[in-house]
Design a protein around this motif. Structure first.
Motif, short mmCIF file in Angstrom:
data_model
loop_
_atom_site.label_atom_id
_atom_site.label_comp_id
_atom_site.label_asym_id
_atom_site.label_seq_id
_atom_site.Cartn_x
_atom_site.Cartn_y
_atom_site.Cartn_z
N VAL A 29 -6.05 13.82 -52.41
CA VAL A 29 -5.17 13.80 -52.96
C VAL A 29 -3.73 14.17 -52.13
O VAL A 29 -2.63 14.23 -52.83
N THR A 56 -3.28 24.76 -50.91
CA THR A 56 -4.36 24.73 -51.76
C THR A 56 -5.35 25.71 -52.39
O THR A 56 -5.11 26.73 -51.59
N ILE A 88 -3.01 21.77 -54.78
CA ILE A 88 -5.49 21.46 -54.99
C ILE A 88 -5.42 22.70 -55.44
O ILE A 88 -5.82 23.49 -54.65
N PRO A 125 -11.88 18.04 -54.45
CA PRO A 125 -10.32 18.43 -55.70
C PRO A 125 -10.77 18.51 -56.42
O PRO A 125 -11.41 17.28 -57.12
N LEU A 161 -4.95 18.71 -59.65
CA LEU A 161 -3.60 18.30 -58.51
C LEU A 161 -1.97 19.25 -59.37
O LEU A 161 -2.29 18.74 -60.59
#
Length: 448
Positions: free
Chosen positions: A51, A91, A127, A134, A137
């Protein structure tokens, strides 16, 4: 929240003036700060690193995402593409797969970030992951770098990348810097001159006169607009434009109205894939409001096409022309209304396809009054939106513009006009302006 630093390397450094559309956005951004955010689902089986690779690919592929907008020696902004750099990808870990509400909450926190467009790149990525896998996004984009259509083009490109459609770097047909340079060519300057001549012909006909707001959620409006659109073989946007024009004419008390439409300027494959700001405005005048509704729709369709053909122009040259026209005048020109059809599927559908259901659907209509800070340029601002299966029409009104009519009454009148035309009722069908005036004035002041 943790951060992962990714490094990118594009194909070039570059400097160019702002594009015509960026000039308008820069001017507007001083009045209202705007960003775009969207969520991209990540296919199962992808790693966090994959990602991150997609985010890196986006930065390297689209120069708009790695562009800053510093001020030149004269204080005017220009665009500068950064070839090599790094950026942090946030993240966000969740214990369970993120719901729509969870994602909205993340986007809300993400939106608190503000871009310093003079020094910072115009895109941020985050993310969302569940159990180290994941799932989504999220991308936040500066409006100066990417308009809403550019956001969608970027989303489609990332989706293709994830699914293997773009497994290696490819060069988009045009970057914003290339667009700015193209606009300085003789061919495009001639196009701008033709557009400005049309703008001048419209502006010279505008009257000189010098924020309430409401939103209507209406299944009946959606159904009626779709019925009329199918019957007349025209777009639902033209039907909306005709109805709003009639309402504006009735409120002002004349048989003509002026309008302003946003033009995405994405008419060919090259521009549909363009990631950047291309939206300008298309002006027009309707002179058919005293005619049957079908004639108003045809006039609205033709007038909007003329406007769209004249929606590529040098923004600075337009502002200079407007200043020259208004020099020495106490009141500036104002369009009667601006209309933006923001629905994802503007063709719509009639629920059940049955005209006889329209009256029943109209009983379900909801109207919500809202506070609104008026935006200049027109006195009557309207948006058509897609609701939860319904058609939502919002209207904002300048306080000095027809203050005697409650905004709720205006919305109800537009719905009554469109429903009446769809049902084939004689008065709204053949005398829409007279019908609208009568409906507005009936029990006026008793609706709050």
């Amino acid at each position: 929240m943790d951060k992962i630093t990714i490094r990118f390397q594009g194909k070039r450094d570059a400097i160019a003036p702002l594009t015509w559309a960026q000039q308008r956005t820069w001017r507007g951004s001083r009045l209202k700060y705007r960003t775009f955010a969207y969520v991209q689902a990540v296919p199962s089986g992808r790693s966090v690193q994959e990602v991150c690779n997609a985010a890196r690919w986006a930065y390297e592929e689209y120069e708009s995402l790695r562009t800053v907008f510093p001020a030149g020696a004269d204080g005017s902004p220009y665009q500068r593409v950064v070839k090599v750099g790094s950026i942090d990808v946030v993240t966000i870990s969740t214990e369970e797969p993120a719901s729509a509400a969870d994602l909205d909450s993340v986007i809300g926190r993400f939106r608190e970030e503000r871009f310093d467009v003079a020094t910072e790149l115009g895109a941020l990525f985050a993310i969302v992951k569940c159990a180290d896998t994941p799932t989504h996004l999220i991308c936040l984009l500066s409006h100066l770098a990417v308009d809403d259509h550019g956001r969608r083009a970027l989303g489609a490109a990332l989706d293709s990348y994830f699914t293997g459609g773009r497994d290696r770097s490819s060069t988009p047909l045009m970057q914003p810097v290339d667009r700015a340079r193209l606009e300085r060519s003789t061919k495009w300057q001639d196009r701008s001159s033709r557009s400005l001549e049309y703008w001048k012909s419209v502006l010279e006909r505008l009257p000189r006169e010098g924020g309430r707001s409401a939103v209507m959620d209406s299944c009946a409006l959606r159904a009626a607009v779709s019925v009329i659109s199918e019957k007349l073989s025209t777009s639902t946007s033209a039907v909306y434009l005709a109805a709003l024009s009639v309402a504006a004419g009735a409120l002002i008390g004349r048989g003509t109205s002026s309008f302003l439409l946003p033009a995405s300027n994405r008419f060919n494959p090259e521009e549909r894939a363009f990631v950047g700001e291309l939206v300008q405005f298309a002006p027009g005048v309707l002179e058919s409001l005293d005619m049957p509704f079908e004639a108003v729709v045809k006039d609205a369709w033709n007038a909007s096409l003329k406007g769209y053909r004249s929606s590529r122009y040098d923004e600075q040259a337009l502002q200079m022309m407007i200043s020259d026209l208004d020099e020495g005048e106490e009141c500036k020109r104002a369009f009667d209304f601006s209309f933006n059809d923001m629905r994802d599927f503007p063709e719509g559908e009639a629920p059940g396809g049955r005209i006889e259901k329209l009256n029943d659907l109209a009983r379900l209509t909801k109207i919500e009054l809202r506070d609104h800070v008026y935006q200049g340029g027109s006195r009557f601002l309207s948006f058509a939106l897609r609701g939860d299966g319904n058609e939502i029409l919002s209207i904002s009104v300048h306080d000095s513009y027809f203050p005697e009519f409650p905004v709720r009454r205006i919305l109800q009148t537009i719905e009554a006009l469109v429903v009446g035309v769809a049902k084939g009722d004689e008065e709204p069908l053949n005398h829409p302006l007279r019908f609208t005036k009568d409906h507005l004035e009936f029990r006026n002041g008793m609706v709050n």
